[in-house]
Design a protein around this motif. Structure first.
Motif, PDB file in Angstrom:
ATOM      1  N   GLY A  15      21.164  19.981  25.283  1.00  0.00           N
ATOM      2  CA  GLY A  15      20.833  18.839  26.121  1.00  0.00           C
ATOM      3  C   GLY A  15      20.761  17.547  25.326  1.00  0.00           C
ATOM      4  N   PRO A  16      20.583  16.434  26.028  1.00  0.00           N
ATOM      5  CA  PRO A  16      20.484  15.136  25.351  1.00  0.00           C
ATOM      6  C   PRO A  16      19.174  15.016  24.578  1.00  0.00           C
ATOM      7  CG  PRO A  16      20.203  14.876  27.712  1.00  0.00           C
ATOM      8  CD  PRO A  16      20.553  16.305  27.475  1.00  0.00           C
ATOM      9  N   LEU A  17      19.173  14.128  23.586  1.00  0.00           N
ATOM     10  CA  LEU A  17      18.024  14.002  22.693  1.00  0.00           C
ATOM     11  C   LEU A  17      16.767  13.463  23.378  1.00  0.00           C
ATOM     12  CD1 LEU A  17      19.541  12.803  19.333  1.00  0.00           C
ATOM     13  CD2 LEU A  17      18.422  14.949  19.830  1.00  0.00           C
ATOM     14  N   HIS A  18      16.907  12.823  24.536  1.00  0.00           N
ATOM     15  CA  HIS A  18      15.685  12.338  25.181  1.00  0.00           C
ATOM     16  C   HIS A  18      14.866  13.484  25.775  1.00  0.00           C
ATOM     17  CE1 HIS A  18      18.268  12.482  28.819  1.00  0.00           C
ATOM     18  NE2 HIS A  18      17.126  12.700  29.445  1.00  0.00           N
ATOM     19  N   GLN A  19      15.420  14.681  25.799  1.00  0.00           N
ATOM     20  CA  GLN A  19      14.692  15.818  26.358  1.00  0.00           C
ATOM     21  C   GLN A  19      13.856  16.565  25.325  1.00  0.00           C
ATOM     22  OE1 GLN A  19      17.663  18.234  28.256  1.00  0.00           O
ATOM     23  NE2 GLN A  19      17.640  17.015  30.117  1.00  0.00           N
TER      24      GLN A  19
END
Length: 177
Positions: free
Chosen positions: A86-90
């Motif tokens: 997943g994306p790093l903001h998660q």
């Protein structure tokens, strides 16, 4: 014997005299070559502006390469099995607080994220400022978000934000997720 530009790279590891003897054996007209009964001495003239231009181009290319954000996503494995990508903001580092006794708050740092098992980074401590400094440092080094124990805080460190994807079907009653 190497010919052309590669002739300058024709280094011998033997003694100088032996290298010269080998070159004379391979080419009786050394340092010339014979082309249509004419002695030709190949001379490479390297222009400094070409070298400077290549240096500038490679410097700019290297700088662009180093500043590119590679794989702005994380991968979560258990052993060799990929559980989530997943994306790093998660994924983030968060400080949590828990009351000890009646009034004393104890703090600890946790690594957490979407589809990631919560991981304890530190034990409980009364030293809020020290843990906050360490949590922010870890988050900065790992390029992750850091969140304080309070939901609304000026001490959050948000590096990555979710991308808002707008489509033609979205309107005011159906905001993007």
């Amino acid at each position: 014997m190497t010919i052309g530009i590669f002739g300058t790279w024709d280094h011998q590891f033997n003694a100088t005299e032996q290298a010269l003897t080998d070159k004379i054996k391979n080419n009786p007209c050394y340092p010339f070559t014979i082309v249509k009964d004419v002695f030709v001495l190949e001379y490479l003239h390297e222009n400094i502006w070409k070298g400077s231009l290549l240096l500038i181009a490679s410097t700019i290319g290297t700088a662009c390469y180093m500043n590119m954000e590679f794989g702005k996503e994380y991968r979560y494995y258990i052993h060799t099995h990929l559980r989530h990508r997943g994306p790093l903001h998660q994924i983030y580092i968060r400080m949590i607080a828990q009351k000890s006794g009646q009034v004393l708050l104890m703090y600890k740092l946790m690594l957490n994220g979407y589809k990631i098992e919560e991981r304890e980074l530190s034990g409980f401590s009364e030293k809020y400022e020290l843990l906050e400094c360490q949590g922010r440092r870890i988050a900065t080094k790992l390029n992750l978000n850091y969140f304080d124990y309070q939901d609304t805080s000026k001490r959050h460190l948000v590096i990555h934000r979710p991308k808002i994807i707008l489509s033609a079907n979205n309107d005011r009653n159906n905001p993007p997720v």
